[in-house]
Design an enzyme around this catalytic site. Structure first.
Site, mmCIF file in Angstrom:
data_model
loop_
_atom_site.group_PDB
_atom_site.id
_atom_site.type_symbol
_atom_site.label_atom_id
_atom_site.label_comp_id
_atom_site.label_asym_id
_atom_site.label_seq_id
_atom_site.Cartn_x
_atom_site.Cartn_y
_atom_site.Cartn_z
ATOM 1 N N SER A 1 0.656 -1.262 0.113
ATOM 2 C CA SER A 1 -0.124 0.027 0.088
ATOM 3 C C SER A 1 1.011 1.234 0.054
ATOM 4 C CB SER A 1 -0.849 0.164 1.258
ATOM 5 O OG SER A 1 -1.547 1.343 1.535
ATOM 6 N N TYR B 1 -2.650 -0.916 10.289
ATOM 7 C CA TYR B 1 -2.628 -1.313 8.857
ATOM 8 C C TYR B 1 -1.385 -0.743 8.331
ATOM 9 C CZ TYR B 1 -4.033 -1.215 3.916
ATOM 10 O OH TYR B 1 -4.218 -1.514 2.483
HETATM 11 P P1 NAD Z 1 -10.895 -6.336 -0.784
HETATM 12 O O1 NAD Z 1 -11.614 -6.208 0.276
HETATM 13 O O2 NAD Z 1 -11.965 -6.550 -2.087
HETATM 14 O O3 NAD Z 1 -10.148 -7.688 -0.941
HETATM 15 C C1 NAD Z 1 -9.198 -8.244 0.116
HETATM 16 C C2 NAD Z 1 -9.484 -9.766 0.074
HETATM 17 O O4 NAD Z 1 -8.495 -10.447 1.043
HETATM 18 C C3 NAD Z 1 -10.657 -10.298 -0.161
HETATM 19 O O5 NAD Z 1 -11.017 -11.253 -1.056
HETATM 20 C C4 NAD Z 1 -10.979 -10.747 1.277
HETATM 21 O O6 NAD Z 1 -11.724 -12.092 1.204
HETATM 22 C C5 NAD Z 1 -9.282 -11.580 1.313
HETATM 23 N N1 NAD Z 1 -9.087 -11.890 2.898
HETATM 24 C C6 NAD Z 1 -9.038 -11.159 3.800
HETATM 25 N N2 NAD Z 1 -8.428 -11.767 5.013
HETATM 26 C C7 NAD Z 1 -8.114 -13.018 4.598
HETATM 27 C C8 NAD Z 1 -7.568 -14.255 5.134
HETATM 28 N N3 NAD Z 1 -7.259 -14.271 6.385
HETATM 29 N N4 NAD Z 1 -7.400 -15.284 4.117
HETATM 30 C C9 NAD Z 1 -7.887 -15.167 2.791
HETATM 31 N N5 NAD Z 1 -8.000 -13.884 2.175
HETATM 32 C C10 NAD Z 1 -8.342 -12.950 2.887
HETATM 33 O O7 NAD Z 1 -9.854 -5.365 -0.976
HETATM 34 P P2 NAD Z 1 -8.902 -4.836 -1.990
HETATM 35 O O8 NAD Z 1 -8.758 -3.353 -2.209
HETATM 36 O O9 NAD Z 1 -9.032 -5.725 -3.407
HETATM 37 O O10 NAD Z 1 -7.382 -5.256 -1.459
HETATM 38 C C11 NAD Z 1 -6.484 -6.133 -1.771
HETATM 39 C C12 NAD Z 1 -5.140 -5.781 -1.253
HETATM 40 O O11 NAD Z 1 -4.823 -4.450 -1.643
HETATM 41 C C13 NAD Z 1 -5.050 -5.727 0.270
HETATM 42 O O12 NAD Z 1 -3.957 -6.227 0.535
HETATM 43 C C14 NAD Z 1 -5.169 -4.095 0.526
HETATM 44 O O13 NAD Z 1 -4.485 -3.618 1.832
HETATM 45 C C15 NAD Z 1 -4.404 -3.642 -0.521
HETATM 46 N N6 NAD Z 1 -4.673 -2.230 -0.991
HETATM 47 C C16 NAD Z 1 -5.845 -1.998 -1.291
HETATM 48 C C17 NAD Z 1 -6.023 -0.590 -1.622
HETATM 49 C C18 NAD Z 1 -7.305 0.075 -2.003
HETATM 50 O O14 NAD Z 1 -7.365 1.380 -2.136
HETATM 51 N N7 NAD Z 1 -8.280 -0.619 -2.424
HETATM 52 C C19 NAD Z 1 -4.937 0.410 -1.590
HETATM 53 C C20 NAD Z 1 -3.468 0.228 -0.840
HETATM 54 C C21 NAD Z 1 -3.497 -1.501 -0.871
#
Ligand code: NAD
Length: 255
Positions: A143, A156
């Site tokens: 992130s 986080y």
């Molecule tokens: P999202 O909520 O759509 O996806 C998160 C995924 O992680 C989901 O499929 C959830 O089921 C899975 N998950 C959570 N805990 C889990 C576990 N214990 N075992 C297996 N799966 C698990 O959100 P996203 O934005 O697609 O997030 C994906 C990654 O991107 C994350 O690591 C998040 O921190 C990172 N991220 C997202 C953003 C953003 O703005 N969306 C920004 C920076 C980083």
């Protein structure tokens, strides 16, 4: 086809960025293990994603914060496709709370998924890649908060800062095995993790005010960089973080 016949696993691939990466990898010719955590309708969603892929894939259930699950997930992918070339540590979560109110449980939940989970999938995948040889790719979805503070998200930020140093260490330790290790650091991407902000006009306006590009990113825009890092074109790229943030990290002073 930039990933023809490669075998990948993507954690948390039933949603958001992970889903987009799994779909892009398959479009580029890879066989993909679509990991999902057993919860709600995640199993059905993951099965539907696998069915829609242009290559053969496999849905693999498991909690990334449990070693036995992660070992089984990788074993299932290897049993089906005979090897593993690419692992994407994408699964993640966040808990928003003022630091003075954060409980041990809050802290441990976030660190166990985002940091311990990243450790587990990268170690289990790297052991497989070293065993089969020669080389592979580890990609971590960290992130912008691997570097930028975010009040009320101490757990986080600590987890993502940890992923930054985990990746940099692995880049050094796994170089002799030709395993490339890189982070992708998204800014604000329109996915379910940001639903509360997307649904709140005031919060959304504030967020957009921080993004020089003037909009949220799309999961596909993260996936396109993941394809590059997973491909042979990135063979000499290791230990780097790629920001995908519409300029968010440039931190323009506005007063
Ligand atoms: P999202 O909520 O759509 O996806 C998160 C995924 O992680 C989901 O499929 C959830 O089921 C899975 N998950 C959570 N805990 C889990 C576990 N214990 N075992 C297996 N799966 C698990 O959100 P996203 O934005 O697609 O997030 C994906 C990654 O991107 C994350 O690591 C998040 O921190 C990172 N991220 C997202 C953003 C953003 O703005 N969306 C920004 C920076 C980083």
């Amino acid at each position: 086809m930039r990933l023809k016949d490669k075998v990948a696993i993507v954690t948390g691939a039933n949603s958001g960025i992970g889903k987009a990466i799994a779909e892009r990898f398959a479009a580029e010719g890879a066989h993909v293990g679509v990991n999902y955590r057993v919860r709600g309708n995640n199993a059905e969603v993951a099965q539907a994603i696998v069915k829609s892929l242009p290559t053969e894939g496999i849905a693999v259930a498991g909690d990334v914060s449990k070693r036995e699950d992660v070992e089984r997930m990788v074993a299932e992918v290897v049993a089906k496709f005979g090897r593993l070339d690419i692992a994407v540590s994408n699964a993640g979560m966040e808990i928003k709370k003022p630091f003075l109110e954060v409980t041990d449980d809050d802290w441990n939940k976030v660190l166990s998924v985002n940091l311990y989970g990243a450790f587990l999938i990268s170690q289990v995948a790297a052991r497989q890649i070293v065993k089969q040889g020669p080389g592979g790719k580890l990609i971590f979805i960290s992130s912008v908060h691997e570097d930028i503070p975010f009040p009320e998200y101490a757990s986080y930020c600590a987890s993502k800062g940890g992923v930054r140093m985990l990746m940099r260490n692995l880049a050094m330790e796994l170089a002799p095995y030709k395993i490339n290790c890189n982070n992708i650091a998204p800014g604000a991407i329109a996915t379910p993790i940001n639903q509360a902000v997307l649904d709140d006009p005031e919060a959304k306006k504030n967020a957009l005010g921080e993004i020089p590009w003037g909009r949220f990113g799309r999961p596909e825009e993260v996936a396109s960089v993941a394809v590059f890092l997973a491909s042979d074109e990135a063979d000499y790229v290791t230990g780097s973080t790629y920001y995908i943030d519409g300029g968010l990290t440039q931190q323009v002073t506005k007063y």
